[in-house]
Design an enzyme around this catalytic site. Structure first.
Site, PDB file in Angstrom:
ATOM      1  N   GLY A  37      38.939 -39.326 -14.737  1.00  0.00           N
ATOM      2  CA  GLY A  37      38.021 -38.373 -14.108  1.00  0.00           C
ATOM      3  C   GLY A  37      38.241 -38.310 -12.603  1.00  0.00           C
ATOM      4  N   TYR A  89      38.784 -53.863 -27.725  1.00  0.00           N
ATOM      5  CA  TYR A  89      39.224 -55.256 -27.640  1.00  0.00           C
ATOM      6  C   TYR A  89      40.491 -55.332 -26.815  1.00  0.00           C
ATOM      7  CZ  TYR A  89      35.758 -55.926 -31.239  1.00  0.00           C
ATOM      8  OH  TYR A  89      34.567 -55.948 -31.910  1.00  0.00           O
ATOM      9  N   SER A 100      31.314 -41.595 -18.131  1.00  0.00           N
ATOM     10  CA  SER A 100      30.074 -40.833 -18.345  1.00  0.00           C
ATOM     11  C   SER A 100      30.272 -39.469 -17.704  1.00  0.00           C
ATOM     12  CB  SER A 100      28.888 -41.508 -17.642  1.00  0.00           C
ATOM     13  OG  SER A 100      27.791 -40.611 -17.569  1.00  0.00           O
ATOM     14  N   LYS A 130      31.631 -60.119 -21.343  1.00  0.00           N
ATOM     15  CA  LYS A 130      31.150 -61.453 -21.723  1.00  0.00           C
ATOM     16  C   LYS A 130      32.254 -62.213 -22.464  1.00  0.00           C
ATOM     17  CE  LYS A 130      28.106 -63.339 -25.152  1.00  0.00           C
ATOM     18  NZ  LYS A 130      27.247 -62.962 -26.261  1.00  0.00           N
ATOM     19  N   TYR A 170      20.749 -38.406 -18.758  1.00  0.00           N
ATOM     20  CA  TYR A 170      21.630 -39.040 -17.763  1.00  0.00           C
ATOM     21  C   TYR A 170      20.840 -40.068 -16.936  1.00  0.00           C
ATOM     22  CZ  TYR A 170      24.986 -39.163 -13.825  1.00  0.00           C
ATOM     23  OH  TYR A 170      25.880 -39.536 -12.852  1.00  0.00           O
ATOM     24  N   GLN A 187      20.961 -63.442 -18.934  1.00  0.00           N
ATOM     25  CA  GLN A 187      20.991 -64.168 -20.208  1.00  0.00           C
ATOM     26  C   GLN A 187      22.347 -64.793 -20.501  1.00  0.00           C
ATOM     27  OE1 GLN A 187      19.148 -61.875 -23.371  1.00  0.00           O
ATOM     28  NE2 GLN A 187      20.217 -63.064 -24.930  1.00  0.00           N
TER      29      GLN A 187
END
Ligand code: NAD
Ligand code: UDP
Length: 327
Positions: A37, A89, A100, A130, A170, A187
């Site tokens: 983009g 992956y 987006s 993560k 949006y 977390q």
């Protein structure tokens, strides 16, 4: 000769723009979602020229292969046609998550898809971060402030968004994307960064994306009326971007902005007032004191210079279109 023209010369001659040598220790494997983009392709140029390995993931909804074609075949570059709503992956050290649609007509075209991209897509990228221990930067937006009641907006302002209005897919999508980033940080210990980008313009922005800069320039170049929505007294802060990521900030009223673009293009178009868009934020301007203090970030490109370069880019694009319409 400007930078984009310089880069496209390389794609024409099949050579690559100059890339710095980085030792293995300093060279990062970087994923850029939405890298085909407007903003993502400039970021791709910057990180490639800095000597990193860049993987661009894009579903080409609003992006184009042409924006990154000068890197295709380079040993440090990979382009993957993939929708971030589906899991991905790969092994990387850093993720710049930009995928987006960004202009109101594009994100309102399929609001459910916009929501999926910003929620499921962001969740997938955080899951990837993560698993591989990568740092993730989310390209968020000044739209998280909605139609702000506080001026200028600083990082601590929570915003004023209509959760069921036409822009909500949006605005709320990006708000929950930010929430997800901080939840993964708290977390799961994922290192995250959130950049709330304000209105940006420059070369490689899509000519027909319906944003004010592209609309006014195209209308002025084609001798069509410049369409000001509502009274034209709304304000935005604009920044101009290229691969050196120089930025500028300026606060136009759109009726005056239309006049300025008309005079820079030397166009005989007239200015036409149309009805106001629903939930259109009336005033928007960032408080950049923190960015200046902590990052040393400061806008540097003057407005007219940024606009003139964008006008030149759009003129070349129109020429390109005219020359290729029978192919
Ligand atoms: P753009 O439309 O030019 O680029 C977005 C890219 O994401 C496109 O290449 C598109 O094909 C890709 N994309 C969209 N949905 C996807 C999906 N589901 N899977 C994979 N790829 C997908 O827009 P831009 O102006 O370059 O914006 C880039 C990012 O910056 C966006 O996240 C946007 O919200 C944010 N941002 C931009 C601005 C601005 O003024 N340009 C302002 C605030 C925030
Ligand atoms: N706008 C306008 N004419 C146009 C397109 C946009 O007057 O042809 C106005 C729009 O109503 C808004 C401002 O310009 O007040 C910026 O709109 P844009 O779609 O570029 O960005 P956003 O609303 O997402 O900030």
């Amino acid at each position: 000769i400007d930078e984009v023209c310089f880069l496209s010369l390389y794609s024409f001659t099949q050579k690559y723009p100059p890339v710095k040598f980085l030792s293995e220790k300093d060279r990062k494997r970087i994923l850029i979602t939405g890298g085909a983009g407007f903003v993502g392709s400039h970021l791709t140029d910057k990180l490639m020229m800095d000597g990193h390995e860049v993987t661009v993931v894009d579903n080409f909804f609003t992006g184009r292969k042409r924006n990154v074609e000068h890197w295709i075949g380079h040993e440090n570059f990979e382009l993957i046609n993939h929708d971030v709503v589906e899991p991905l992956y790969i092994e990387v050290d850093q993720i710049y998550h930009l995928a987006s649609p960004a202009s109101p007509p594009n994100y309102m075209y399929n609001p459910i898809k916009t929501l999926k991209t910003n929620t499921i897509g962001t969740l997938n990228m955080l899951g990837l971060a993560k698993r591989v221990g990568a740092r993730l930067l989310l390209a968020s937006t000044s739209e998280v402030y909605g139609d702000p009641e506080v001026h200028p907006q600083n990082e601590d302002y929570w915003g004023h968004v209509n959760p069921i209005g036409p822009r909500a897919c949006y605005d709320e999508g990006k708000r929950v994307a930010e929430t997800m980033c901080y939840a993964y940080m708290k977390q799961e210990g994922v290192e995250v960064r959130v950049a709330r980008i304000f209105n940006t313009f420059g070369s490689r922005m899509h000519m027909n994306d319906g944003r004010v800069v592209s609309n006014f320039i195209l209308q002025a170049l084609q001798g069509e009326p410049l369409t000001v929505y509502g009274s034209g007294s709304q304000t935005r802060a604009f920044q101009y971007t290229l691969s050196n990521l120089n930025l500028l900030i300026y606060l136009p009223f759109f009726s005056r902005f239309a006049q300025l673009i008309k005079s820079l293009v030397v166009s005989r178009s007239h200015i036409q007032f149309l009805p106001e868009a629903q939930d259109d934020p009336q005033r928007r301007r960032p408080d950049i004191r923190k960015a200046k203090m902590l990052l040393g970030w400061e806008p540097v490109v003057p407005l007219e210079e940024g606009l003139n370069k964008t006008i030149q880019y759009f003129s070349r694009e129109l020429e390109h279109q005219a020359n290729n319409q029978y192919i």
